[in-house]
Design a protein around this motif. Structure first.
Motif, short mmCIF file in Angstrom:
data_model
loop_
_atom_site.label_atom_id
_atom_site.label_comp_id
_atom_site.label_asym_id
_atom_site.label_seq_id
_atom_site.Cartn_x
_atom_site.Cartn_y
_atom_site.Cartn_z
N SER A 1 14.52 59.87 34.04
CA SER A 1 14.06 59.81 35.43
C SER A 1 12.68 60.44 35.52
CB SER A 1 15.04 60.54 36.35
OG SER A 1 16.18 59.76 36.59
N THR A 2 11.82 59.84 36.35
CA THR A 2 10.42 60.29 36.43
C THR A 2 10.12 61.01 37.74
OG1 THR A 2 9.77 58.15 37.33
CG2 THR A 2 9.64 58.42 34.93
N GLY A 3 11.16 61.37 38.50
CA GLY A 3 10.93 62.07 39.76
C GLY A 3 10.22 63.40 39.53
N CYS B 1 11.82 57.17 40.24
CA CYS B 1 12.71 58.04 41.00
C CYS B 1 11.89 58.91 41.95
CB CYS B 1 13.49 58.93 40.01
SG CYS B 1 14.59 60.12 40.76
N ASN B 2 12.44 59.20 43.12
CA ASN B 2 11.89 60.21 44.00
C ASN B 2 12.97 61.26 44.20
OD1 ASN B 2 11.45 61.61 46.64
ND2 ASN B 2 9.57 60.39 46.61
N SER B 3 12.66 62.49 43.80
CA SER B 3 13.68 63.55 43.78
C SER B 3 13.75 64.30 45.09
CB SER B 3 13.39 64.51 42.63
OG SER B 3 13.46 63.84 41.40
N THR B 4 13.84 63.55 46.18
CA THR B 4 14.09 64.13 47.50
C THR B 4 15.50 63.70 47.90
OG1 THR B 4 11.76 63.76 48.03
CG2 THR B 4 13.22 64.39 49.84
N TYR B 5 16.27 64.61 48.50
CA TYR B 5 17.67 64.34 48.83
C TYR B 5 17.91 64.49 50.32
CZ TYR B 5 18.50 64.93 43.79
OH TYR B 5 18.48 64.80 42.43
N PRO B 6 18.05 63.42 51.10
CA PRO B 6 17.83 62.02 50.69
C PRO B 6 16.35 61.66 50.76
CG PRO B 6 18.57 62.11 52.96
CD PRO B 6 18.56 63.54 52.47
N GLY C 1 18.06 56.08 42.32
CA GLY C 1 17.81 56.21 43.75
C GLY C 1 18.54 57.37 44.41
N HIS C 2 17.82 58.04 45.34
CA HIS C 2 18.43 59.10 46.15
C HIS C 2 18.32 58.79 47.64
CE1 HIS C 2 17.21 61.44 42.39
NE2 HIS C 2 18.54 61.41 42.39
N GLU C 3 17.93 57.56 47.97
CA GLU C 3 17.89 57.15 49.38
C GLU C 3 19.29 56.74 49.82
OE1 GLU C 3 18.36 54.03 46.96
OE2 GLU C 3 16.54 55.27 46.85
N ASP D 1 8.98 56.97 51.41
CA ASP D 1 8.56 57.65 50.19
C ASP D 1 9.10 57.01 48.91
OD1 ASP D 1 7.17 59.48 51.70
OD2 ASP D 1 8.80 60.96 51.73
N VAL D 2 9.91 55.98 49.06
CA VAL D 2 10.52 55.37 47.86
C VAL D 2 9.47 54.75 46.95
CG1 VAL D 2 12.00 53.48 47.06
CG2 VAL D 2 12.78 54.97 48.91
#
Length: 748
Positions: free
Chosen positions: A266-268, A294-299, A325-327, A304-305
């Motif tokens: 993962s590249t978040g 990847c975006n490492s924000t939850y959610p 995915g974390h959306e 920002d995706v």
């Protein structure tokens, strides 16, 4: 380098002829074919250069020469399991594809230089394979082994490829052995609090890994530290996942690379320069890996995706890419497929309100199942950007009904010049397309054309005239009651096959026949009956099943009535599509035996005296009223043989087009298929096919090897009657049939 077990397009048999070899070389785009025996033993290779050499050196050139006479026997090969670095050295000499054999010399894998990818067990991960779907369970088990196993069950039910967990050695990973530091930032305190409460022990995780394997799904794990990696290696983990937090941790990256296992990164939380730095590091190690955008924000907020970054990520790194995915929801991972994602990772939970940030971005079991279905649908719908667009079978059918044709405004006599004022455009699209108007105008009519009749391509390129044909077996063509006389006129057909529509079931036969006919006949039962009823002799609905039986009995009774007008035929054949279709998917393998028994029981309930039921071999994706269906009954040769042995009164109609499509889909050999079912075959539909659903292709333009097929049929079914069941062959007085018979006569 890509290691693949999908070798079917890249092999031929020693007894294949040069024409077939050239066709395969053109189709696989690899410029080489590997020659194997019928048992899969590697004998040699044939490249473009080998063919050119043979052509220039040969004195008596014969394109029917066998592959074994042309092949290069000194093919470079390696044993399966040979180190990548050894194989890659050979690539540097200009070789693009290397065969890998087992200890007995059987070809089992191919290594391609110009492609990327790898295998996880039997699962290929590459740009050419279905996406690899990971259900991330992580710590959503809340520290409960029972919940962990329940989540595995939900993942299996959703048909994912993999379930993934996380392993941490808290003493090695965190300062102060992971004790919650009251002076730490609130976020760190929250994370450590969750980990302290919801970790599974190493023994418990291993038990869950084994449970996943027992359920037929691959377990993977993210090692958060070197000690956890050591434990997982001792267990025998087959691949790894690198968390976004460790994508710049070169020590861990190197350790994972040194295992020789493939892994996902993962590249978040990483900038593009950091991504490129890590990629350069991994490439220097010769690692097999996939980068997951990847975006490492939850959610993750949708804004920002940045899903389009997938294409840039692939472009700047040259690596396989995927999406983690974390959306919320499933639309983003489904959309990622269209942008080239080869791997998809999504979190799974049973309750999004449970404690922990991961639950908030997780899918519920039904949502995960929906995501997998939609991903597979998108994959199927993507098609290819490497081939020109072709009109599909479904479009051809709709074009017949909805499009427009060139039509004669008034009667046109044979020999008359076709002028613009004699032609108009009208629906339906059963004749020449309007775009051929200028090609048609100015031509001399080679037939009498009645007012309101369609023009056809033969009015431009010349008529195909029927004549007497010569075959060493009974031959005929399909007809309807209304065109029977016109079709058989001036021919030497041995029989006709009446294709009944549900409206034909109502007609008075005396309107069409008033004396004994001198030829034979067969009947093709309708599939579609009145009120949208598609015949299904294995329906689980008793009412539907009984209606199907009653309708087929009506067909049998009509066949017996026809037999009074065609007394030359004893026990006339009735071709039947027995059922088993489904618009949603194939029948479960475990249910097929019961379905076959339902069909046998249904036929035993009917009065079959005086007729021969011939169940038609089926393709995997037949077209029924309402669209394409799934079908896996009377598709497999071994199942057909088993059914006929148990029900000797029931025979087979071997439809070459249908069975060619089945062989293409499952990777079977058509000639082997034909040889297996031949003892039970009493009627032949000989026609071409392309791919897995290309039933409308002109004979000789598809995948069927007719010289080899006709030779085999002369051996295994020497007197079996046949028709060329050409789609829309009845048009213009049956010109499609005459063209097909002309083609097939060459192989008599």
């Amino acid at each position: 380098m890509l290691l693949t077990k999908n070798i079917q397009k890249h092999i031929c048999f020693t007894e294949s002829n040069v024409i077939d070899v050239l066709k395969k070389i053109n189709e696989n785009k690899s410029r080489i074919i590997f020659v194997v025996t019928e048992h899969g033993h590697l004998e040699g290779s044939i490249s473009d250069g080998d063919v050119r050499r043979w052509l220039t050196e040969g004195k008596n050139l014969d394109l029917n020469a066998l592959a074994k006479t042309v092949m290069n026997r000194n093919v470079k090969k390696f044993l399966v399991g040979t180190e990548r670095s050894v194989i890659e050295k050979i690539f540097h000499t200009g070789v693009d594809c290397i065969p890998l054999i087992d200890d007995n010399g059987h070809l089992v894998q191919l290594a391609f230089q110009a492609r990327s990818g790898f295998f996880l067990g039997n699962r290929e991960i590459s740009d050419n394979s279905p996406s690899f779907i990971i259900a991330e369970i992580g710590n959503n088990h809340q520290g409960s082994i029972e919940l962990a196993k329940e989540l595995v069950d939900h993942a299996v039910d959703a048909n994912v490829d993999c379930v993934k967990f996380q392993m941490r050695n808290m003493k090695k990973l965190y300062k102060d052995s992971g004790k919650n530091d009251v002076s730490a930032d609130l976020g760190a305190q929250y994370t450590l609090d969750l980990l302290s409460k919801f970790q599974l022990s190493t023994e418990e995780l291993i038990e869950v890994f084994d449970y996943a394997k027992s359920k037929g799904v691959l377990p993977l794990c993210t090692p958060w530290d070197l000690e956890s990696l050591k434990v997982l290696e001792e267990y025998g983990m087959s691949a790894y996942k690198v968390a976004s937090a460790d994508f710049t941790n070169f020590e861990l990256l190197e350790a994972i690379s040194n295992t020789g296992k493939p892994f996902f990164c993962s590249t978040g939380m990483s900038s593009e320069s950091e991504i490129q730095e890590s990629v350069a590091f991994l490439n220097g190690l010769g690692a097999n890996y996939v980068l997951l955008h990847c975006n490492s924000t939850y959610p993750t907020p949708f804004k920002d995706v940045n899903l389009k970054y997938l294409t840039r990520l692939k472009e700047i790194t040259g690596q396989l890419v995927g999406y983690s995915g974390h959306e919320r929801g499933i639309c983003i991972p489904v959309a990622s497929i269209a942008l080239g994602a080869t791997v998809i990772e999504k979190h799974l939970t049973v309750d999004t309100s449970l404690e922990g940030t991961d639950h908030k971005v997780s899918l519920l079991p039904n949502e995960l199942k929906d995501m997998v279905v939609q991903v597979r649908q998108v994959e199927e719908g993507l098609g290819s950007d490497k081939k020109p667009r072709e009109v599909t079978q479904g479009e051809l059918m709709n074009r017949e009904n909805l499009a427009k044709s060139l039509v004669a405004i008034k009667d046109i006599q044979c020999g008359e010049i076709i002028t613009r004022d004699l032609v108009e455009v009208k629906s339906p699209g059963q004749g020449l397309q309007p775009n051929r108007l200028n090609d048609l105008v100015g031509k001399k009519a080679e037939r009498d054309i009645a007012k309101g009749s369609f023009f056809y391509m033969s009015d431009i390129v010349g008529q195909i005239n029927k004549r007497n044909y010569k075959f060493n077996r009974p031959f005929g063509v399909p007809v309807r009651y209304h065109d029977f006389r016109k079709i058989i006129k001036d021919t030497n057909l041995d029989f006709v096959e009446f294709h009944l529509s549900y409206n034909d079931m109502k007609v008075d036969l005396s309107e069409y026949f008033n004396c004994e006919e001198s030829m034979g006949f067969a009947v093709h039962s309708p599939e579609l009956f009145a009120n949208d009823h598609i015949l299904d002799l294995c329906s689980d609905d008793p009412e539907y099943l009984n209606q199907s039986k009653a309708l087929l009995q009506d067909v049998i009774n009509i066949t017996k009535q026809l037999n009074t007008y065609f007394p030359k035929t004893n026990d006339p054949v009735i071709v039947v599509n027995a059922g088993g279709w489904d618009s949603k998917g194939f029948i479960d393998e475990g249910l097929k035996a019961a379905k076959y028994q339902l069909i046998a029981d249904a036929l035993n309930d009917l009065d079959l005296k005086g007729v021969t039921i011939a169940i038609q071999t089926m393709p995997p994706f037949p077209w029924h009223f309402g669209g394409q269906s799934y079908h896996n009954l009377f598709v497999c040769a071994d199942e057909i043989v088993s059914f006929c042995k148990k029900n000797p009164q029931i025979k087979i109609c071997l439809d070459i087009s249908h069975s060619m499509m089945s062989c293409n889909y499952y990777g079977w050999d058509l000639l082997e298929f034909v040889a297996k079912v031949a003892p039970y075959n009493v009627h032949l539909h000989i026609v071409d096919a392309k791919g897995v659903d290309g039933e409308g292709v002109a004979i000789g333009k598809g995948d069927v090897d007719f010289p080899a097929l006709m030779k085999l049929l002369d051996e295994v079914n020497p007197k079996t009657q046949f028709i060329p069941e050409v789609w829309q062959g009845h048009k213009n007085g049956g010109e499609g049939f005459w063209s097909a018979l002309e083609f097939l006569e060459k192989f008599n």
